[in-house]
Design an enzyme around this catalytic site. Structure first.
Site, PDB file in Angstrom:
ATOM      1  N   HIS A 138     -14.682  52.539   2.237  1.00 41.70           N
ATOM      2  CA  HIS A 138     -14.568  53.467   3.343  1.00 41.70           C
ATOM      3  C   HIS A 138     -13.584  53.073   4.261  1.00 41.70           C
ATOM      4  O   HIS A 138     -13.733  51.604   4.647  1.00 41.70           O
ATOM      5  CB  HIS A 138     -16.060  53.933   4.001  1.00 41.70           C
ATOM      6  CG  HIS A 138     -16.769  52.526   4.686  1.00 41.70           C
ATOM      7  ND1 HIS A 138     -17.388  51.613   3.709  1.00 41.70           N
ATOM      8  CD2 HIS A 138     -16.899  52.110   5.777  1.00 41.70           C
ATOM      9  CE1 HIS A 138     -17.978  50.850   4.642  1.00 41.70           C
ATOM     10  NE2 HIS A 138     -17.566  50.967   5.651  1.00 41.70           N
ATOM     11  N   MET A 139     -12.848  54.076   4.829  1.00 46.36           N
ATOM     12  CA  MET A 139     -11.882  53.784   5.885  1.00 46.36           C
ATOM     13  C   MET A 139     -12.640  54.294   7.152  1.00 46.36           C
ATOM     14  O   MET A 139     -12.753  55.300   7.204  1.00 46.36           O
ATOM     15  CB  MET A 139     -10.763  54.371   5.511  1.00 46.36           C
ATOM     16  CG  MET A 139      -9.487  53.987   6.535  1.00 46.36           C
ATOM     17  SD  MET A 139      -7.967  54.771   6.304  1.00 46.36           S
ATOM     18  CE  MET A 139      -8.233  56.605   6.442  1.00 46.36           C
TER      19      MET A 139
END
Length: 193
Positions: free
Chosen positions: A111-112
């Site tokens: 996840h960014m």
């Protein structure tokens, strides 16, 4: 991969792993209350515990556990992350947004973070929360994609560096102010509004 196949893959992962708190992101990916945007390969959700006024997570539908599982075959996927980041910046022009990854993610599923620089939030409660976004523990998106393009992998940090980064003395991310503690920093951040 078609949207239908992606949803099936995501659903099967949820069914197998939904018991673990560290896999909570997978459950949020299918909850319409959290979804902001989605494509065939990516879902953008609201962070359940935002550390700033704007805080989103960009996740792949593909089951990739972390940045350390990325390889050169994922460059197109990461380029799409970047395009979504640009769209979010266009939608929130009144905020300074940054995009990046934690060097040691606490939750499984790549996840960014897309987070505003204000860092004003009731969920910002610890020095580690602050330092995870305001030290080199937060790997900027542009650095991650560049490393992936150049090396085909993302370098892990050691446990000692991990510990040191999260213990770094507090400092405002918008000026040179050095507070005594997090409550003083949070109070100070309001002066940048």
């Amino acid at each position: 991969m078609s949207k239908r196949t992606s949803e099936t893959v995501t659903q099967s992962v949820i069914e197998k792993k939904s018991k673990s708190w560290s896999l909570g992101l997978v459950n949020s990916m299918i909850n319409p209350d959290y979804i902001i945007k989605q494509t065939d390969r990516i879902v953008v959700i609201r962070d359940k515990y935002p550390k700033a006024k704007i805080h989103y997570l960009v996740l792949p539908r593909e089951d990739i556990s972390s940045i350390h599982k990325l390889n050169s075959s994922h460059i197109d996927l990461l380029n799409e992350f970047g395009l979504l980041f640009e769209q979010l910046k266009d939608q929130h022009q009144e905020f300074t947004l940054q995009a990046g990854f934690h060097a040691v993610p606490s939750l499984q599923r790549l996840h960014m973070h897309v987070i505003s620089k204000d860092m004003i939030s009731t969920w910002l409660k610890t020095k580690a929360h602050w330092n995870s976004f305001n030290t080199s523990f937060f790997l900027p998106y542009t650095d991650v994609i560049k490393e992936l393009q150049n090396k085909g992998t993302i370098t892990k940090i050691g446990p000692e560096k991990h510990k040191d980064l999260l213990a770094t003395p507090l400092k405002c991310n918008q000026c040179s102010y050095v507070p005594k503690n997090l409550p003083k920093l949070k109070e100070h951040l309001l002066s940048h509004q």
